[in-house]
Structure formats: C-alpha cells, structure tokens
Motif scaffolding. Structure first.
Motif, PDB file in Angstrom:
ATOM      1  N   HIS A 367       0.838  -1.204   0.000  1.00  0.00           N
ATOM      2  CA  HIS A 367       0.000   0.000   0.000  1.00  0.00           C
ATOM      3  C   HIS A 367       0.873   1.255   0.000  1.00  0.00           C
ATOM      4  CE1 HIS A 367      -3.081  -2.680   2.327  1.00  0.00           C
ATOM      5  NE2 HIS A 367      -2.972  -3.016   1.053  1.00  0.00           N
ATOM      6  N   PHE A 368       2.011   1.179   0.675  1.00  0.00           N
ATOM      7  CA  PHE A 368       2.938   2.301   0.814  1.00  0.00           C
ATOM      8  C   PHE A 368       3.505   2.720  -0.542  1.00  0.00           C
ATOM      9  CE2 PHE A 368       7.008   4.098   2.656  1.00  0.00           C
ATOM     10  CZ  PHE A 368       6.400   5.076   3.432  1.00  0.00           C
ATOM     11  N   ILE A 369       3.683   1.744  -1.441  1.00  0.00           N
ATOM     12  CA  ILE A 369       4.277   2.029  -2.759  1.00  0.00           C
ATOM     13  C   ILE A 369       3.238   1.926  -3.882  1.00  0.00           C
ATOM     14  CG2 ILE A 369       6.569   1.273  -2.029  1.00  0.00           C
ATOM     15  CD1 ILE A 369       6.062  -1.362  -3.515  1.00  0.00           C
ATOM     16  N   GLN A 370       1.962   1.925  -3.518  1.00  0.00           N
ATOM     17  CA  GLN A 370       0.889   1.742  -4.502  1.00  0.00           C
ATOM     18  C   GLN A 370       0.786   2.931  -5.463  1.00  0.00           C
ATOM     19  OE1 GLN A 370      -3.918   0.702  -4.626  1.00  0.00           O
ATOM     20  NE2 GLN A 370      -2.901   1.084  -2.680  1.00  0.00           N
ATOM     21  N   LYS A 371       0.555   2.626  -6.741  1.00  0.00           N
ATOM     22  CA  LYS A 371       0.376   3.647  -7.768  1.00  0.00           C
ATOM     23  C   LYS A 371      -1.072   3.615  -8.251  1.00  0.00           C
ATOM     24  CE  LYS A 371       5.114   2.704  -9.315  1.00  0.00           C
ATOM     25  NZ  LYS A 371       5.955   2.201 -10.428  1.00  0.00           N
ATOM     26  N   ALA A 409       5.378   6.132  -1.421  1.00  0.00           N
ATOM     27  CA  ALA A 409       6.170   5.838  -0.217  1.00  0.00           C
ATOM     28  C   ALA A 409       6.374   7.061   0.670  1.00  0.00           C
ATOM     29  CB  ALA A 409       7.507   5.206  -0.591  1.00  0.00           C
ATOM     30  N   PRO A 410       5.329   7.697   1.178  1.00  0.00           N
ATOM     31  CA  PRO A 410       3.911   7.346   1.074  1.00  0.00           C
ATOM     32  C   PRO A 410       3.264   7.952  -0.179  1.00  0.00           C
ATOM     33  CG  PRO A 410       4.112   9.213   2.511  1.00  0.00           C
ATOM     34  CD  PRO A 410       5.515   8.833   2.110  1.00  0.00           C
ATOM     35  N   PRO A 411       2.038   7.517  -0.518  1.00  0.00           N
ATOM     36  CA  PRO A 411       1.335   8.054  -1.680  1.00  0.00           C
ATOM     37  C   PRO A 411       1.006   9.537  -1.493  1.00  0.00           C
ATOM     38  CG  PRO A 411       0.320   6.018  -0.902  1.00  0.00           C
ATOM     39  CD  PRO A 411       1.267   6.453   0.153  1.00  0.00           C
ATOM     40  N   LYS A 412       1.313  10.332  -2.536  1.00  0.00           N
ATOM     41  CA  LYS A 412       1.023  11.764  -2.501  1.00  0.00           C
ATOM     42  C   LYS A 412       0.258  12.148  -3.761  1.00  0.00           C
ATOM     43  CE  LYS A 412       5.248  12.777   0.107  1.00  0.00           C
ATOM     44  NZ  LYS A 412       6.529  13.521   0.120  1.00  0.00           N
ATOM     45  N   ASP A 440      -7.065   0.338  -1.634  1.00  0.00           N
ATOM     46  CA  ASP A 440      -6.674  -0.150  -0.309  1.00  0.00           C
ATOM     47  C   ASP A 440      -5.390   0.545   0.149  1.00  0.00           C
ATOM     48  OD1 ASP A 440      -6.231  -1.484   2.018  1.00  0.00           O
ATOM     49  OD2 ASP A 440      -6.362  -3.497   1.167  1.00  0.00           O
ATOM     50  N   PHE A 441      -5.539   1.461   1.087  1.00  0.00           N
ATOM     51  CA  PHE A 441      -4.387   2.153   1.666  1.00  0.00           C
ATOM     52  C   PHE A 441      -4.299   1.898   3.171  1.00  0.00           C
ATOM     53  CE2 PHE A 441      -4.670   4.857  -2.202  1.00  0.00           C
ATOM     54  CZ  PHE A 441      -3.348   4.742  -2.611  1.00  0.00           C
ATOM     55  N   PRO A 445      -0.302   6.649   5.423  1.00  0.00           N
ATOM     56  CA  PRO A 445      -0.887   7.988   5.299  1.00  0.00           C
ATOM     57  C   PRO A 445      -1.135   8.312   3.839  1.00  0.00           C
ATOM     58  CG  PRO A 445       1.467   8.159   5.657  1.00  0.00           C
ATOM     59  CD  PRO A 445       1.131   6.694   5.775  1.00  0.00           C
ATOM     60  N   LEU A 446      -2.087   9.180   3.591  1.00  0.00           N
ATOM     61  CA  LEU A 446      -2.426   9.594   2.229  1.00  0.00           C
ATOM     62  C   LEU A 446      -2.351  11.110   2.185  1.00  0.00           C
ATOM     63  CD1 LEU A 446      -3.380   8.630  -0.569  1.00  0.00           C
ATOM     64  CD2 LEU A 446      -5.724   8.810   0.265  1.00  0.00           C
ATOM     65  N   ILE A 447      -1.387  11.639   1.456  1.00  0.00           N
ATOM     66  CA  ILE A 447      -1.124  13.084   1.451  1.00  0.00           C
ATOM     67  C   ILE A 447      -1.756  13.709   0.212  1.00  0.00           C
ATOM     68  CG2 ILE A 447       0.675  14.848   1.387  1.00  0.00           C
ATOM     69  CD1 ILE A 447       2.505  12.742   2.743  1.00  0.00           C
TER      70      ILE A 447
END
Length: 461
Positions: A367-371, A409-412, A440-441, A445-447
C-alpha cells in the motif's frame, strides 16, 4: 556485504571507534562501563570498499544482564567475517583478554588486536607488552585523537571483497514533478527497492520491543531483561520473508521526559532518527497494563514522519481487554490520526500470532508504494465532487482541473485547482476517505496537496 565486528571488554573504546569509522555519532559513548549492550550496525567506507561495521556489547560477566550481553556478542562474532579485538592501552594485558582473544582466534577468521588509547610515548612503550598475544596484526590507535586508523584501514581493505553499490537518487519534489509532468502519459516515480523493507520498532520502555524483535527474527538478537531501558542503542536485523528482505530496528524505549535519565536522553534522539530512515513503524503497546498519554506522543512521531504503521498489542495473553472495544478506543479516541492503521494482538514471549505481523508488513508496504492510475483517480475525484460540490470561496467558484499522484512511499496526490487555498481541510478529509474506499491504503498515510495551475502556490496536508 562483509561484516567487521568490534569486540572487547567494556570501556575500551569500541563505540568511539565505531563512530569514528562511521564518520558520525551513532553509538552512544560514555565513561559508564557497559554503555553498549546490544550489537549496533552501520555501513562504512573502508578506503575504496564498503563493509558492515558492528559495535558489540562488552565482554563482562559481572551480572546477569552483562552475561546475556556477552553471549550475544560472542554469537555475533562467530557470524561476522572480520574481528577487531580491542584492548585498553592504558592497562597491562590480563588473562581474561587473552582467553577471549584466543577463543575468537580459533574461528579461523581474519582477526586483529587493536590497542586503543595510545596517546603518548609512554603508552606506546607499554603497548609492547601485548606482543605476548602471539599475533602480528597489532594496531596502536588513539581513537580520541584520530591516530593510527590509516594502517588499520589498509589491513581491512585487503580482506574485503570488491562490490559495486548503487546510490539512491534524491526525491523529486512536487514542483519539479509538475514542471515535467506530461498529462498524456502516466507519471514516472522515483525508484524504490521493492524487495527491501525498513521497519522501525517503537514504544515505551518495557512494552516488549526487544522480545518482539527476537520473535520476528526467531533468534535472541536483542538482549532482553526486566531492567527498564536495557536497549539503548538501535539494534538492526534482517530476515527473508516471501522473497522480501525485512530489516528491523529495535529502538530504545521512550520514557516520560521527567524519567529520561543519563544515557536514555540520547536514546530518545536516536529513536526519531531511526523513524526518519524507516518506511514502516511497529507501534508496540502493552495490552497488559493499558495505554497512556506517552503512547499517544510516540504515535505522533510516526504520524510526523508519514510512515506506514501497524499497531501491535503485545502481552495480549496477560490482558483483560476486549479486542473490539480496544480497537474502537484506539481508532476513535487515542489515535484518531492513525485510524488507518491495522491492529494486531500478539504475545512476543510465547510467539503467539507474531507470524501474522510478517504478512501484514508486506501488505502495508504494498500500500505504501501503490500507484493509482491517473484515469481512475480523476474519475473518482469527479464523482466525489459531483456528490458533494466544492464550497464557494467568497461567492467565487472553486474548481479541481485534474488530479495526479506525484509520489509514493507514502502516496502523494496533487489536486490542480483554480483556488488551492480555498480547499478546506474537511473537504480534503472527505476526498481522502473516498480514495481509501476505492483503493486499499490500510496502514499508510495519504497526502493531498492542492496547487494552482501554472504557479508555485501550494497547500499540502
């Protein structure tokens, strides 16, 4: 990577040499005998080659804790490639040092005798007494004055293999990304080693962090005792799980500020540094005695560094708490800012359910490296704004032109808008929840950053 271990009795200068070779203050040093209790590792440059340098606890049998430290040190020495045995040049050789040195020499590995604290002619004359150790590889050092390292480095270089190492690129920021972003193509992200996961283990003193590390790596890697604050230096260990390398760091326990004494004050700073270099944090809580304000402060450090996180309820076998009620308390009350974190109950001492954590770490890392595909992201934002239109800004229309994920890493995620400062934090929360519902995150965190098209104006959360 080949490893070099520093071995010797307490207070001979192992940690000072470790810091000198690492070219930074990593290990805690003091005049207190037995300051280093666990093995401490870092990558170092030895002339043209690299190696893993290990600082070990002192060889001492004066009490139960130090006996455990000694056992751990000797075990790590057997697993290392090169051994540097250190003695205090201000003292005369003793039988105990000879005993330890000869036992390590029998391992048939490159070994050298390091005589430290050779600060003057008198010390140098005394150092000849160590010739009875029966070894040619003897180096006189004054770590404090940085004398004698060149010869030691030349000897070490001869015993190190040649290997190439990659240097990671610097992270591209939002402005650089948008400046080069082509809306007709999917965005390109920084390269991340998806096979190596860095996990920091954090929590209060005596919540069972060291026991958890031992259970995860299935060996007594970190010294465990009932003495609060046993772990002072960080302890690194890597394992393989489902074709991934998971590197764990067991950090020093954090006490309330009024109880941070002596060495532990330094350890508190080390903990934050470890979080800076981690991708995922295991927040260890003591389920047998409940939670307090200090747990919340530690959780705040994780949130501050935007890490993936798993909340670990340790000592669950001794707890009288109900799991569902505990989860509700943590997510809705104590750790609202970590509401996305999965919660796992374990017993580190018995090993019960510890295996669940390994799979959960892999999930959170994915989830940390999800695109997120740009088309799907924009479709979601469009539907969300139709369901709940953006509030006007003093009577003027607020628009989101498009959205794009600009980092991982995290998703921004960047929202390109006509009035980025008009995007209220509550509406950001709404969009974050919508994105989490679709993708699914869990555990990360989701920035969301809002930016005005064609300018540097930016508003990030």
């Amino acid at each position: 990577m080949q490893s070099i271990i520093l071995v010797g009795k307490p207070n001979v200068g192992k940690s000072s040499l470790f810091n000198r070779m690492a070219r930074q203050r990593i290990a805690i040093t003091s005049e207190i005998s037995g300051t280093t209790r666990d093995t401490n590792k870092t990558e170092v440059q030895i002339n043209s080659k690299k190696a893993l340098l290990i600082d070990s606890g002192g060889l001492d049998e004066s009490n139960e804790l130090f006996k455990n430290v000694q056992k751990n040190t000797l075990k790590t020495a057997k697993e290392s490639d090169i051994i540097l045995y250190m003695v205090d040049g201000k003292l005369t050789p003793d039988d105990e040092d000879r005993h330890f040195f000869y036992s390590l020499k029998k391992l048939n590995k490159p070994i050298a005798l390091i005589i430290n604290k050779i600060d003057n002619k008198k010390d140098e004359e005394r150092s000849w007494e160590f010739i009875n150790f029966g070894i040619k590889e003897i180096f006189n050092l004054s770590v404090t004055h940085n004398i004698g390292l060149d010869e030691l480095y030349d000897w070490l270089e001869k015993h190190l293999e040649n290997k190439n190492f990659l240097i990671e690129d610097q992270e591209e920021n939002l402005e650089d990304f948008l400046e080069h972003y082509d809306t007709s193509k999917e965005p390109e992200f920084k390269e991340i080693d998806t096979n190596h996961i860095k996990v920091g283990i954090v929590g209060r003193v005596n919540v069972g962090k060291s026991s958890l590390l031992n259970a995860l790596v299935k060996q007594e890697r970190s010294v465990v005792s009932t003495i609060a604050g046993t772990t002072i230096d960080p302890v690194n260990e890597s394992i393989f799980h489902k074709d991934k390398t998971i590197e764990f760091v067991d950090t020093a326990g954090i006490r309330k500020r009024g109880k941070i004494q002596g060495l532990e004050r330094f350890a508190l700073n080390r903990t934050e540094k470890i979080l800076q270099n981690s991708q995922i944090a295991l927040l260890v809580l003591d389920a047998s005695e409940g939670f307090n304000e200090l747990d919340e402060r530690i959780a705040g450090l994780i949130s501050k560094h935007y890490l993936g996180v798993i909340i670990v309820l340790n000592k669950w076998d001794k707890s009288e708490l109900e799991f569902d009620k505990t989860v509700k308390e943590l997510r809705l009350d104590r750790f609202k800012f970590l509401a996305h974190a999965p919660i796992v109950s374990v017993s580190a001492l018995s090993g019960k359910r510890v295996h669940v954590l390994l799979d959960k770490i892999l999930e959170v890392f994915e989830h940390f490296i999800q695109k997120i595909p740009t088309s799907k992201l924009n479709a979601l934002i469009e539907n969300a704004t139709k369901a709940h239109p953006l509030p006007h800004d003093y009577g003027k229309l607020v628009k989101i032109y498009y959205a794009v994920q600009y980092d991982l890493a995290p998703p921004k995620i960047a929202l390109i808008m006509n009035r980025p400062k008009a995007l209220h934090f509550s509406y950001k929360r709404y969009l974050q929840n919508k994105i989490r519902q679709e993708f699914d995150f869990e555990g990360v965190p989701l920035i969301i950053a809002s930016r005005k098209k064609g300018t540097k104006e930016n508003n990030e959360e």
